[in-house]
Design a protein around this motif. Structure first.
Motif, short mmCIF file in Angstrom:
data_model
loop_
_atom_site.label_atom_id
_atom_site.label_comp_id
_atom_site.label_asym_id
_atom_site.label_seq_id
_atom_site.Cartn_x
_atom_site.Cartn_y
_atom_site.Cartn_z
N ASP A 1 0.72 -1.30 -0.02
CA ASP A 1 -0.02 0.12 0.12
C ASP A 1 0.84 1.23 0.01
N GLY A 2 2.06 1.15 -0.47
CA GLY A 2 2.85 2.32 -0.70
C GLY A 2 3.42 3.17 0.60
N VAL A 3 3.68 2.12 1.38
CA VAL A 3 4.28 2.57 2.74
C VAL A 3 5.72 2.00 2.80
N ALA B 1 7.00 6.96 -1.84
CA ALA B 1 6.09 6.41 -0.62
C ALA B 1 4.79 7.39 -0.54
N ASP B 2 3.71 6.67 -0.39
CA ASP B 2 2.50 7.44 0.20
C ASP B 2 2.60 7.90 1.51
N LEU B 3 3.45 6.87 2.28
CA LEU B 3 3.27 7.19 3.73
C LEU B 3 4.89 6.67 3.98
N ARG C 1 6.60 15.55 3.67
CA ARG C 1 6.15 14.23 3.28
C ARG C 1 5.17 13.55 4.16
N PRO C 2 4.13 12.94 3.71
CA PRO C 2 3.36 12.30 4.75
C PRO C 2 4.18 11.25 5.63
N GLN D 1 -1.48 1.58 7.56
CA GLN D 1 -2.10 3.05 7.14
C GLN D 1 -3.57 2.82 7.75
#
Length: 106
Positions: free
Chosen positions: A13-15, A43-45, A71-72, A104
Motif C-alpha cells: 500500500d505504498g508505505v 512512498a504514500d507514507l 511528506r506524509p 495505514q
C-alpha cells in the motif's frame, strides 16, 4: 556509543518503513536523511521506526521535523523514553502521528 543503523523496507500500500537503531547525533543523523531522500521509490507514507533509538539529539529531532514537513510521515512507537522526553520538552510531540503498527489508517 551504539553505532547508528538505518534500514529501509517497502510495505504494501505504498508505505516505506525506515528503521533506526543506535545513537543519533549531529555526525550521524545524515544517515536517516539520506535513507529517506535517496531511495527511488516514492512512498504514500513514510514510517520511521524509532523504537530502537538509544539516543537522539536535537539534530535528530530537527531531521524528523524536516521530514514531516515535506511528506506524509508517522513514527512507529512506542517512543524510547529519552526521545519522548525531548519531544515533549520542545513541544514537538503533538506534531507527529505515533503508531504501534506500520499499517495505514483506513
Amino acid at each position: 556509543m551504539k553505532t547508528p543503523q538505518v534500514t529501509v523496507r517497502a510495505e504494501p500500500d505504498g508505505v516505506r518503513v525506515v528503521v533506526c537503531s543506535g545513537e543519533f547525533d549531529l555526525d550521524t543523523t545524515g544517515l536517516l536523511q539520506e535513507a529517506c531522500d535517496t531511495k527511488p521509490v516514492p512512498a504514500d507514507l513514510l514510517i520511521i521506526d524509532v523504537r530502537q533509538v538509544a539516543f537522539g539529539d536535537s539534530s535528530f529531532l530537527n531531521t524528523l521535523i524536516r521530514l514531516r514537513n515535506t511528506r506524509p510521515l508517522a513514527l512507529q512507537g512506542p517512543l524510547p523514553s529519552q526521545l519522548h522526553r525531548m519531544m515533549e520538552m520542545t513541544g514537538a510531540l503533538p506534531l507527529f502521528d505515533i503508531r504501534d503498527t506500520t499499517e495505514q489508517s483506513a
